[in-house]
Design an enzyme around this catalytic site. Sequence first.
Site, PDB file in Angstrom:
ATOM      1  N   ASP A  59     -16.038 -45.247 -33.096  1.00 44.23           N
ATOM      2  CA  ASP A  59     -16.402 -44.089 -32.277  1.00 44.23           C
ATOM      3  C   ASP A  59     -16.305 -44.422 -30.786  1.00 44.23           C
ATOM      4  O   ASP A  59     -16.377 -43.528 -29.944  1.00 44.23           O
ATOM      5  CB  ASP A  59     -17.846 -43.650 -32.602  1.00 44.23           C
ATOM      6  CG  ASP A  59     -17.897 -42.261 -33.214  1.00 44.23           C
ATOM      7  OD1 ASP A  59     -16.884 -41.541 -33.120  1.00 44.23           O
ATOM      8  OD2 ASP A  59     -18.949 -41.900 -33.767  1.00 44.23           O
TER       9      ASP A  59
ATOM     10  N   LYS B 183     -15.111 -35.360 -41.944  1.00 44.19           N
ATOM     11  CA  LYS B 183     -14.601 -36.708 -41.663  1.00 44.19           C
ATOM     12  C   LYS B 183     -14.238 -37.412 -42.979  1.00 44.19           C
ATOM     13  O   LYS B 183     -13.201 -38.067 -43.079  1.00 44.19           O
ATOM     14  CB  LYS B 183     -15.637 -37.525 -40.879  1.00 44.19           C
ATOM     15  CG  LYS B 183     -15.763 -37.061 -39.435  1.00 44.19           C
ATOM     16  CD  LYS B 183     -16.967 -37.644 -38.712  1.00 44.19           C
ATOM     17  CE  LYS B 183     -17.110 -36.992 -37.335  1.00 44.19           C
ATOM     18  NZ  LYS B 183     -18.332 -37.401 -36.612  1.00 44.19           N
TER      19      LYS B 183
ATOM     20  N   GLN C 191     -23.515 -40.995 -37.317  1.00 40.26           N
ATOM     21  CA  GLN C 191     -23.449 -39.583 -36.918  1.00 40.26           C
ATOM     22  C   GLN C 191     -24.621 -39.244 -35.994  1.00 40.26           C
ATOM     23  O   GLN C 191     -25.778 -39.485 -36.333  1.00 40.26           O
ATOM     24  CB  GLN C 191     -23.466 -38.691 -38.179  1.00 40.26           C
ATOM     25  CG  GLN C 191     -23.301 -37.222 -37.891  1.00 40.26           C
ATOM     26  CD  GLN C 191     -21.936 -36.864 -37.290  1.00 40.26           C
ATOM     27  OE1 GLN C 191     -20.910 -37.376 -37.712  1.00 40.26           O
ATOM     28  NE2 GLN C 191     -21.934 -36.005 -36.292  1.00 40.26           N
TER      29      GLN C 191
END
Length: 285
Positions: free
Chosen positions: A119, A52, A96
């Site tokens: 997200d 990422k 994460q």
Amino acid sequence: MLVLDGKETARKIREELQKELAGIYKKDLRPAALAVILVGEDPASEVYVRNKEKACADVGIVSKSYKLAENTSQEELESVIDVLNNDENIDGILLQLPLPKSLNAEKCLEKIAVHKDVDGFHPENIGKLVLGLPAFKSCTPAGIMNLLERYNLSVSGKKAVVVGRSNIVGKPLALLLQQTGAFANATVTVCHSGTSNLEEECRSADFLFVAMGKPAFIKGHMVKDGAVVIDVGIHRTENGLVGDCDYAEISKKASAMTPVPGGVGPMTIAQLLVNTVSAYKKHVL
Ligand code: NDP
């Protein structure tokens, strides 16, 4: 069979975003920035975070990593999120997952400011998705919709079957597929471990989406001739990465299919960049 090349499609998306950001940066505005929080030392998560960060660098998004120890407390993690929520130079916050077992992921995700939730996991963004309102869409489902659109494959009027009902893939994907619009508008069935006739449901699909977390579970006989198959699964095996679908068998029946690796994975990261740039534009323009 058409191979739906997520790697190449993601590369094109990065190129487009890079050009768009370069245009914006000519106005002397601060760069787009994504904060990535990683708690503990899960090797797979470390790889995802590195990928990422690299993708951000490719397009000109600044990524700031916050690597926290395995024994970080809920309060400490929430206070890091608070600081990032209030930092006006940060556009997106990515936590994460999975978190170490001692931490409450749902509470942390709710803590992320809705306008920085790139997200798309905050309950408010998921609620907006249910209502068909503009919102950050979860990266894997939105990346899949983007891939289909770029291959001009429309699910409109077709039967879509989603295997898996997780909050991060199956459920939001089913919501996106049933929204109105040229590249949505499908008739959707969601299958899970309580589904009694999985094979039959899969065989009825014009578009089959598999996110079950079981290596090579879906076999050729479970797929209709000419179906489009999207394999979300990722598993590390002795023979390398494999998905939830038996690629060798299904590629003989499907009209189009995503490979593993190089299918949904790169599209998920590309969508994170799309969402971050969208947050950035709302913050600075
Ligand atoms: P989860 O484990 O959270 O969910 C799996 C889902 O599959 C559940 O809804 C479960 O049903 C269902 N399921 C499991 N076994 C069966 C079965 N035998 N019959 C019917 N349904 C079944 O997984 P995720 O959604 O998080 O991930 C799925 C896969 O996708 C994983 O391999 C993961 O690594 C991968 N992934 C890939 C991403 C990418 O970017 N490419 C991103 C995210 C995930 P029930 O709800 O009843 O338990």
